[in-house]
Each structure stands twice: as C-alpha cells, then as structure tokens.
Design a protein around this motif. Sequence first.
Motif, short mmCIF file in Angstrom:
data_model
loop_
_atom_site.label_atom_id
_atom_site.label_comp_id
_atom_site.label_asym_id
_atom_site.label_seq_id
_atom_site.Cartn_x
_atom_site.Cartn_y
_atom_site.Cartn_z
N GLN A 1 0.85 -1.19 0.00
CA GLN A 1 0.00 0.00 0.00
C GLN A 1 0.88 1.23 0.00
OE1 GLN A 1 -3.52 0.25 0.05
NE2 GLN A 1 -3.32 -1.90 -0.54
N ARG A 2 0.40 2.32 -0.55
CA ARG A 2 1.16 3.56 -0.58
C ARG A 2 1.04 4.30 0.75
NH1 ARG A 2 2.99 4.65 -5.74
NH2 ARG A 2 1.90 3.49 -7.34
N ALA A 3 2.07 5.03 1.09
CA ALA A 3 2.09 5.80 2.33
C ALA A 3 1.39 7.15 2.13
CB ALA A 3 3.53 6.01 2.78
N TYR A 4 1.25 7.91 3.21
CA TYR A 4 0.71 9.28 3.21
C TYR A 4 -0.78 9.35 2.91
CZ TYR A 4 5.71 10.08 2.81
OH TYR A 4 7.06 10.04 3.00
N HIS A 5 -1.53 8.30 3.24
CA HIS A 5 -2.96 8.34 2.96
C HIS A 5 -3.78 8.09 4.22
CE1 HIS A 5 -6.38 8.46 0.36
NE2 HIS A 5 -6.78 7.24 0.70
N SER A 6 -3.18 8.31 5.39
CA SER A 6 -3.90 7.98 6.62
C SER A 6 -4.43 9.21 7.36
CB SER A 6 -3.01 7.16 7.55
OG SER A 6 -1.83 7.88 7.82
N HIS A 7 -3.75 10.33 7.30
CA HIS A 7 -4.23 11.53 8.00
C HIS A 7 -3.66 12.78 7.33
CE1 HIS A 7 -0.32 12.08 10.09
NE2 HIS A 7 -0.29 10.77 10.07
N ILE A 8 -4.10 13.93 7.77
CA ILE A 8 -3.78 15.22 7.17
C ILE A 8 -4.13 15.19 5.68
CG2 ILE A 8 -2.08 17.09 7.05
CD1 ILE A 8 -0.42 15.66 9.12
N LEU A 9 -5.37 14.83 5.38
CA LEU A 9 -5.78 14.67 3.99
C LEU A 9 -6.37 15.95 3.41
CD1 LEU A 9 -7.42 11.16 4.35
CD2 LEU A 9 -5.18 11.70 3.42
N THR A 10 -6.68 16.94 4.25
CA THR A 10 -7.35 18.14 3.74
C THR A 10 -6.46 18.95 2.80
OG1 THR A 10 -6.67 19.29 5.74
CG2 THR A 10 -8.88 18.38 5.71
N LYS A 11 -5.16 18.96 3.03
CA LYS A 11 -4.28 19.76 2.17
C LYS A 11 -3.85 19.02 0.92
CE LYS A 11 -1.09 20.08 5.45
NZ LYS A 11 0.18 20.31 6.17
N ARG B 1 -4.52 5.61 -3.35
CA ARG B 1 -5.32 4.41 -3.11
C ARG B 1 -4.81 3.22 -3.91
NH1 ARG B 1 -10.32 7.82 -3.22
NH2 ARG B 1 -10.63 7.24 -5.38
N GLN B 2 -4.06 3.48 -4.98
CA GLN B 2 -3.56 2.40 -5.83
C GLN B 2 -2.43 1.65 -5.13
OE1 GLN B 2 -5.37 2.12 -8.61
NE2 GLN B 2 -6.39 3.99 -7.92
N ASP B 3 -2.33 0.37 -5.44
CA ASP B 3 -1.23 -0.42 -4.89
C ASP B 3 0.07 -0.07 -5.59
OD1 ASP B 3 -2.88 -1.78 -3.19
OD2 ASP B 3 -3.22 -3.44 -4.55
#
Length: 65
Positions: free
Chosen positions: A25-35, A45-47
Amino acid sequence: MPKLKTNRGAAKRFRTTGGGKIVRQRAYHSHILTKKSPKRKRNLRQDGLISASDIKKIRRLIPFK
C-alpha cells in the motif's frame, strides 16, 4: 534446520500477486488529507510494487506468501 517463521508485521503489509510480484500500500494516505489534492489522494489508493532492491529482503520476511 529450524522451521521458517513468517514475520507477522510484514505479512500484514505485503501480498503477492498471481505472477509472484510483491504488492504494498502507498504511504501518506492515513491523516492530514485536507491539504492533499483529490488527484493525489486518488493515486495513493492504488497499490504499489516493491522496488527491485528490496525484493530479496521482503521475500525473506514472508517466505510462504
């Protein structure tokens, strides 16, 4: 020779495709998504595939997957 054990942390993070490639799975998709832009979040979301230099290390961690 002792039995091989699967590293459980790695087993939850990686899976193997039908052709034998290792997927993550790709990183940086768990929180602080508004910016982050919708396009960036959609692409996260892609593998992703494991880089060639890491394949040997990951195979050692998940020998039966």
